[in-house]
Design an enzyme around this catalytic site. Structure first.
Site, PDB file in Angstrom:
ATOM      1  N   ASP A  52       0.459  -0.965  -5.812  1.00 52.75           N
ATOM      2  CA  ASP A  52       0.018   0.388  -5.781  1.00 52.75           C
ATOM      3  C   ASP A  52       1.424   1.257  -6.105  1.00 52.75           C
ATOM      4  OD1 ASP A  52       1.064  -0.479  -3.358  1.00 52.75           O
ATOM      5  OD2 ASP A  52       0.155   1.073  -2.021  1.00 52.75           O
ATOM      6  N   ASP A  83      -1.938  -8.342  -1.004  1.00 60.35           N
ATOM      7  CA  ASP A  83      -2.591  -7.772  -0.072  1.00 60.35           C
ATOM      8  C   ASP A  83      -3.973  -7.213  -0.420  1.00 60.35           C
ATOM      9  OD1 ASP A  83      -0.069  -7.956   1.161  1.00 60.35           O
ATOM     10  OD2 ASP A  83       0.477  -5.831   1.213  1.00 60.35           O
ATOM     11  N   ASP A 114      -5.201  -4.578  -1.836  1.00 60.43           N
ATOM     12  CA  ASP A 114      -5.642  -3.184  -1.470  1.00 60.43           C
ATOM     13  C   ASP A 114      -5.874  -2.248  -2.318  1.00 60.43           C
ATOM     14  OD1 ASP A 114      -2.822  -2.999  -1.657  1.00 60.43           O
ATOM     15  OD2 ASP A 114      -2.495  -2.710   0.476  1.00 60.43           O
ATOM     16  N   THR A 172      -1.492  -7.756  -6.387  1.00 59.25           N
ATOM     17  CA  THR A 172      -0.801  -7.679  -4.917  1.00 59.25           C
ATOM     18  C   THR A 172      -1.584  -8.601  -4.100  1.00 59.25           C
ATOM     19  OG1 THR A 172      -0.787  -6.426  -3.064  1.00 59.25           O
ATOM     20  CG2 THR A 172      -2.205  -5.683  -4.441  1.00 59.25           C
ATOM     21  N   ARG A 201      11.993  -3.947  -5.723  1.00 60.08           N
ATOM     22  CA  ARG A 201      11.096  -2.779  -5.239  1.00 60.08           C
ATOM     23  C   ARG A 201      12.091  -1.749  -5.486  1.00 60.08           C
ATOM     24  NH1 ARG A 201       7.032  -4.575  -2.439  1.00 60.08           N
ATOM     25  NH2 ARG A 201       7.202  -6.570  -1.180  1.00 60.08           N
ATOM     26  N   GLY A 246       6.620  -7.012  -4.697  1.00 58.48           N
ATOM     27  CA  GLY A 246       6.518  -8.434  -4.290  1.00 58.48           C
ATOM     28  C   GLY A 246       5.991  -9.328  -5.262  1.00 58.48           C
ATOM     29  N   ARG A 302       0.113  -5.696   4.372  1.00 53.31           N
ATOM     30  CA  ARG A 302       1.176  -4.557   4.880  1.00 53.31           C
ATOM     31  C   ARG A 302       0.159  -3.779   5.544  1.00 53.31           C
ATOM     32  NH1 ARG A 302       5.826  -3.413   3.313  1.00 53.31           N
ATOM     33  NH2 ARG A 302       5.710  -4.141   1.163  1.00 53.31           N
TER      34      ARG A 302
HETATM   35  O1  F6P Z   1       3.226  -6.211  -0.773  1.00 54.80           O
HETATM   36  C1  F6P Z   1       3.187  -7.577  -0.652  1.00 54.80           C
HETATM   37  C2  F6P Z   1       3.905  -8.116   0.512  1.00 54.80           C
HETATM   38  O2  F6P Z   1       3.646  -9.619   0.594  1.00 54.80           O
HETATM   39  C3  F6P Z   1       3.287  -7.582   2.080  1.00 54.80           C
HETATM   40  O3  F6P Z   1       2.097  -8.397   2.416  1.00 54.80           O
HETATM   41  C4  F6P Z   1       4.467  -7.750   2.983  1.00 54.80           C
HETATM   42  O4  F6P Z   1       4.405  -6.920   3.825  1.00 54.80           O
HETATM   43  C5  F6P Z   1       5.711  -7.456   1.935  1.00 54.80           C
HETATM   44  O5  F6P Z   1       5.346  -7.698   0.522  1.00 54.80           O
HETATM   45  C6  F6P Z   1       6.892  -8.267   2.368  1.00 54.80           C
HETATM   46  O6  F6P Z   1       7.862  -7.913   1.382  1.00 54.80           O
HETATM   47  P1  F6P Z   1       9.210  -8.499   1.185  1.00 54.80           P
HETATM   48  O7  F6P Z   1       8.880  -9.727   0.441  1.00 54.80           O
HETATM   49  O8  F6P Z   1      10.097  -7.439   0.485  1.00 54.80           O
HETATM   50  O9  F6P Z   1       9.788  -8.864   2.636  1.00 54.80           O
END
Ligand code: F6P
Length: 343
Positions: A103, A127, A129, A125, A72, A10, A171
């Site tokens: 990660d 997140d 994490d 990230t 991704r 992301g 997440r």
């Molecule tokens: O990994 C970062 C993140 O923003 C998470 O917080 C979220 O669940 C996910 O990506 C959303 O992914 P996408 O942009 O592929 O919908």
């Protein structure tokens, strides 16, 4: 030497600051840089790697997103993916790679290193994490977005005497929810690490009304499970790294309906979603992306591989890539309890 730069997973505010720092440090020391477009996909398809010049990184410091694009795509899930990625990079004259990501991206970076391709990471990230590091690119900006949203929602919640449920990203962990909630004065924060039941949420809202507090702000992390609120059934298919789209669960929406149904209090939901990932990076994200990006370039140029610069104890430290992806860093109890003082 020719250094490749790649951003994966992301997007997050501060990626461009990191790209700029890697490139500018390499140029300063007389090296060449190539940009790999669209994350690991750019190592698996032809035509997605191009020469970068100083002109390419001019003016990008305050820009959100990533000028390299991202994806991704996971080479570990593709037959001979890592071998193909190494071959594509070598074919483009790239001697070593800086992979900027969370990660997922860094687990591929570690595999590239293991397979013999010089690879250094940079932590990113929203997140927040990753293990060991006190900083991940994008988290500070995301917390700023949540804080600003809560400030705005307070005034309208207060005017209408409503319950406001605010769903935020994150997440597996509750870092954005907790830090944003503390900074924005949330009345209750629901995160995966410390789950509450619907009954407890409802009891909390009645208690506040009983104390004469006519509105409430509840922050809920998108990945939380709330006994009494069925969100799991809405999950969609998993991506190449095995993650389902948590936004599809609609946990905020379901919680708001359940709260209104149980209490009769007028309730509204706001889903902040990708607003938290967009826009210009905060000063802190810019500064640390710059420090870690420049350090990653130095490490690569010094012939290092399988390592990552991180922020720890107020400074830059270098650790093994395997350390930051060893486990998901979760919100500790003392921080969560801090938030409960204000419930
Ligand atoms: O990994 C970062 C993140 O923003 C998470 O917080 C979220 O669940 C996910 O990506 C959303 O992914 P996408 O942009 O592929 O919908």
């Amino acid at each position: 030497m020719r250094i490749g730069i790649l951003t994966g997973g992301g997007d997050a505010p501060g990626l461009n600051a990191a790209i700029r720092a890697v490139a500018r440090r390499a140029f300063q020391l007389g090296h060449h840089v190539s940009g790999v477009q669209n994350g690991w996909a750019g190592c698996l398809e032809d035509g997605l790697i191009r020469e970068m010049t100083a002109q390419d990184v001019r003016g990008i410091l305050p820009l959100g997103g990533t000028i390299l694009g991202t994806s991704r795509t996971n080479p570990l899930k593709i037959k001979d993916g890592v071998t193909t990625a190494m071959r594509t990079l070598r074919h483009s004259g790239i001697d070593a790679l800086v992979a900027i990501g969370g990660d997922d991206t860094l687990s591929v970076a570690a595999a590239m290193h293991e397979a013999g391709f010089a690879t250094v990471g940079v932590p990113k990230t929203i997140d927040n994490d990753l293990s060991v590091t006190d900083f991940c690119i994008g988290f500070d900006t995301a917390v700023g977005v949540v804080t600003d949203a809560l400030d705005r929602l307070h005034t309208t919640a207060s005017a209408h005497h409503r319950v406001m449920v605010v769903e935020v990203l994150g997440r597996d962990t509750g870092w954005v929810a907790l830090m944003g909630g503390i900074a924005g004065g949330a009345d209750l924060i629901l995160i995966p690490e410390f789950p509450l039941t619907l009954k407890e949420v409802v009891a909390h809202l009645y208690r506040r009304r009983g104390d004469g507090k006519l509105f409430s702000i509840i922050v809920v992390a998108e990945g939380v499970s709330i006994p009494g609120v069925e969100a799991e059934s809405r999950e969609g298919d998993a991506d190449a790294f095995g993650h389902v789209r948590l936004a599809k669960r609609g946990v905020g929406d379901l919680l708001a309906s359940s709260v209104e149904h149980e209490t009769g209090f007028e309730t509204r939901v706001t889903v902040l979603g990708h607003l938290q990932r967009g826009g210009s990076p905060s000063p802190s994200d810019r500064i640390w992306a710059t420090r870690l990006g420049a350090c990653a370039a130095d490490l690569i140029m010094a012939g290092k591989s399988g390592v990552i610069p991180i922020r720890r104890d107020g400074g830059v430290q270098v650790v093994a890539l395997s350390d930051v992806i060893a486990e998901t860093r979760r919100v500790p109890q003392d921080l969560y309890e801090l938030s409960r003082i204000f419930s």
